[in-house]
Design a protein around this motif. Structure first.
Motif, PDB file in Angstrom:
ATOM      1  N   THR A 316       0.636  -1.277   0.042  1.00 23.58           N
ATOM      2  CA  THR A 316       0.037   0.043   0.171  1.00 23.58           C
ATOM      3  C   THR A 316       0.847   1.156   0.109  1.00 23.58           C
ATOM      4  O   THR A 316       0.548   2.232  -0.688  1.00 23.58           O
ATOM      5  N   ARG A 317       2.030   1.132   0.607  1.00 25.37           N
ATOM      6  CA  ARG A 317       2.818   2.327   0.785  1.00 25.37           C
ATOM      7  C   ARG A 317       3.231   2.713  -0.615  1.00 25.37           C
ATOM      8  O   ARG A 317       3.717   3.982  -1.135  1.00 25.37           O
ATOM      9  N   ASP A 318       3.766   1.695  -1.386  1.00 20.95           N
ATOM     10  CA  ASP A 318       4.007   1.780  -2.840  1.00 20.95           C
ATOM     11  C   ASP A 318       3.028   2.385  -3.526  1.00 20.95           C
ATOM     12  O   ASP A 318       3.160   3.324  -4.610  1.00 20.95           O
ATOM     13  N   LEU A 331      -6.090   4.056   1.969  1.00 19.74           N
ATOM     14  CA  LEU A 331      -6.566   3.162   2.821  1.00 19.74           C
ATOM     15  C   LEU A 331      -8.169   3.520   2.868  1.00 19.74           C
ATOM     16  O   LEU A 331      -9.241   2.758   2.814  1.00 19.74           O
ATOM     17  N   TYR A 332      -8.204   4.717   3.275  1.00 19.52           N
ATOM     18  CA  TYR A 332      -9.914   5.154   3.303  1.00 19.52           C
ATOM     19  C   TYR A 332     -10.456   4.997   2.087  1.00 19.52           C
ATOM     20  O   TYR A 332     -11.851   4.599   1.874  1.00 19.52           O
ATOM     21  N   HIS A 341      -8.180  -5.976   1.236  1.00 17.78           N
ATOM     22  CA  HIS A 341      -6.782  -6.336   0.958  1.00 17.78           C
ATOM     23  C   HIS A 341      -6.382  -7.827   0.829  1.00 17.78           C
ATOM     24  O   HIS A 341      -7.109  -8.457   1.705  1.00 17.78           O
ATOM     25  N   GLY A 342      -5.679  -8.332  -0.212  1.00 17.53           N
ATOM     26  CA  GLY A 342      -5.505  -9.661  -0.231  1.00 17.53           C
ATOM     27  C   GLY A 342      -4.732 -10.353   0.979  1.00 17.53           C
ATOM     28  O   GLY A 342      -4.901 -11.605   1.000  1.00 17.53           O
ATOM     29  N   TYR A 343      -3.954  -9.643   1.632  1.00 22.53           N
ATOM     30  CA  TYR A 343      -3.051 -10.283   2.667  1.00 22.53           C
ATOM     31  C   TYR A 343      -4.197 -10.476   3.828  1.00 22.53           C
ATOM     32  O   TYR A 343      -3.690 -11.254   4.752  1.00 22.53           O
ATOM     33  N   ILE A 344      -5.318 -10.082   3.900  1.00 21.57           N
ATOM     34  CA  ILE A 344      -6.171 -10.165   5.237  1.00 21.57           C
ATOM     35  C   ILE A 344      -7.444 -11.011   4.851  1.00 21.57           C
ATOM     36  O   ILE A 344      -8.203 -11.279   5.486  1.00 21.57           O
TER      37      ILE A 344
END
Length: 434
Positions: A316-318, A331-332, A341-344
């Motif tokens: 997300t930072r990228d 994020l908002y 998000h794919g990680y969660i």
């Protein structure tokens, strides 16, 4: 010792009655009346009081008594009558408000229009009226400030009642040398006035305590200072009912895209209260601006498409760095678009089987993470839960995420194609399966 503060009911329009001295005799015994064509007789005054209490419109009272609306307004002020009217605003009301708002105290004008000061304050904001300079305090306003301080009414509620800014009421009370009933015994009037003034700037309580100490006031604990200021009325909301003028102002803010920050200050409402009322009025999602009240540039369709394509696949930072936005903004907005998000995301049966196959056949956890589009730490934790403990639990550096030329890439399909754990041989590996 200090008295306990109490909250005002929503329909209270004054704490203490006040009748201008020049007209105080009107309420006394009937005296000889000088002949005047427009003189008010006792019967007329009684009819006016009755109609006013019944919330009859000013223009209707004028027709009933065969007088002008201006004459009715002056008489209401002379008698010190006030009410929380539920009548809709007329063109005549708005014209009088626009003509006199900049030159007359809000409370005085509200009396002549048969409205509450809070209703008039909200209506003025809706009409875009401003006060170039605060008019002098009227006798009625001073009476309410005195009564409020004596009774322990929170200062913010006194300000709301008379239609004056919070800081203005503090200054006026100081000029009148008033001591609030909830003021701690070990606080001087100067310290309380200064503390409330600093609180009105939005400074944190710890910072206020430090500034007071630097100015020579006694040292205070930030937490206890905050409790005392809230008891005195700073930042305190008391769940009062919303009036129609406030609803109109809130609708106007959503229609025009105006910021809610000055609206909160104008109405003395908290952000939660405004959000709750907007929901109750069905204003959610009706804001004409694409991003509502959010700060920063409006999201374009190309940026949203990029966000949809990369979210959960690229850090997300990228994404934020590429789009030139803050991390929170990304994020908002992803949340508003319903992106997950794919990680969660929860693990599926195929992913569990792929992890078990990879662990049995000695495939690197780094390769498994790349194949499933997840973070290495997430794969590590989930693998332990299902009984698989890899030998490379550390997160790899960015360079290791790029596959070397000539080496077959690892995908979910290749992991599922491996022999199940029960049938695997000791020499099985991913390259053989490939």
């Amino acid at each position: 010792m200090t008295a306990d503060s109490f909250d005002l009911d929503a329909d209270i329009v004054e704490l203490a009655p006040f009748v201008p001295e020049a007209h105080a005799a009107d309420n006394g015994p009937l005296a000889e009346i000088a002949f005047r064509a427009d003189a008010w007789l006792p019967d007329e005054t009684g009819q006016l009081r009755k109609a006013f209490v019944e919330d009859i419109a000013i223009e209707e009272i004028a027709v009933l008594l065969r007088r002008t609306r201006a004459s009715i307004g002056r008489r209401l002020y002379d008698l010190g009558l006030r009410r929380q009217s539920q009548r809709p605003w007329t063109t005549w009301d708005d014209e009088n408000l626009a003509r006199s708002y900049a030159n007359e105290a809000t409370a005085t004008l509200a009396s002549r229009l048969g409205r509450s000061a809070s209703a008039l304050y909200a209506r003025a904001k809706l009409l875009g009226l401003t006060e170039p300079g605060a008019p002098p305090y009227s006798g009625w306003e001073d009476a309410q400030v005195r009564a409020g301080y004596e009774q322990g009414v929170p200062v913010a509620q006194i300000a709301r009642l008379i239609g004056r800014p919070f800081a203005g009421v503090i200054s006026r009370a100081s000029a009148l040398r008033l001591r609030h009933a909830c003021q701690p015994d070990d606080w001087s009037n100067e310290e309380m006035t200064r503390a409330l003034s600093l609180a009105d700037t939005g400074a944190r309580y710890v910072e206020i305590a430090a500034m007071l100490g630097a100015e020579g006031f006694p040292a205070r604990n930030g937490r206890s200072l905050g409790q005392r200021l809230r008891k005195l009325g700073y930042g305190r909301g008391w769940g009062r009912a919303w009036i129609s003028e406030e609803d109109d102002l809130l609708r106007h803010a959503y229609t025009t895209g105006a910021s809610l920050t000055p609206l909160r200050e104008r109405l003395g409402r908290s952000a939660c209260s405004i959000r709750w009322r907007a929901e109750a009025l069905g204003l959610r999602g009706t804001h004409r601006h694409h991003d509502g009240f959010r700060q920063g540039p409006v999201w374009t369709s190309e940026e949203e498409a990029r966000l949809r394509a990369d979210y959960g696949k690229v850090p997300t930072r990228d994404i934020a760095r590429t789009l030139g936005r803050g991390l929170r903004a990304v994020l908002y907005h992803a949340n508003r678009l319903g992106l997950r998000h794919g990680y969660i995301r929860p693990f599926g049966a195929d992913e569990d089987r792929a992890i078990r196959n990879a662990w049995t056949h000695g495939v690197s956890m780094t390769d498994v993470a790349l194949a499933l589009g997840r973070d290495v730490a997430v794969i590590s934790k989930h693998a332990i839960r299902i009984g698989c403990r890899f030998n490379d639990p550390q997160r790899p550096c960015r360079a290791h995420k790029t596959r070397r030329a000539g080496r077959p890439s690892v995908t979910l399909a290749t992991l599922l194609a491996l022999e199940p754990p029960a049938a695997a041989n000791d020499g099985s590996n991913l390259s053989a399966a490939a």
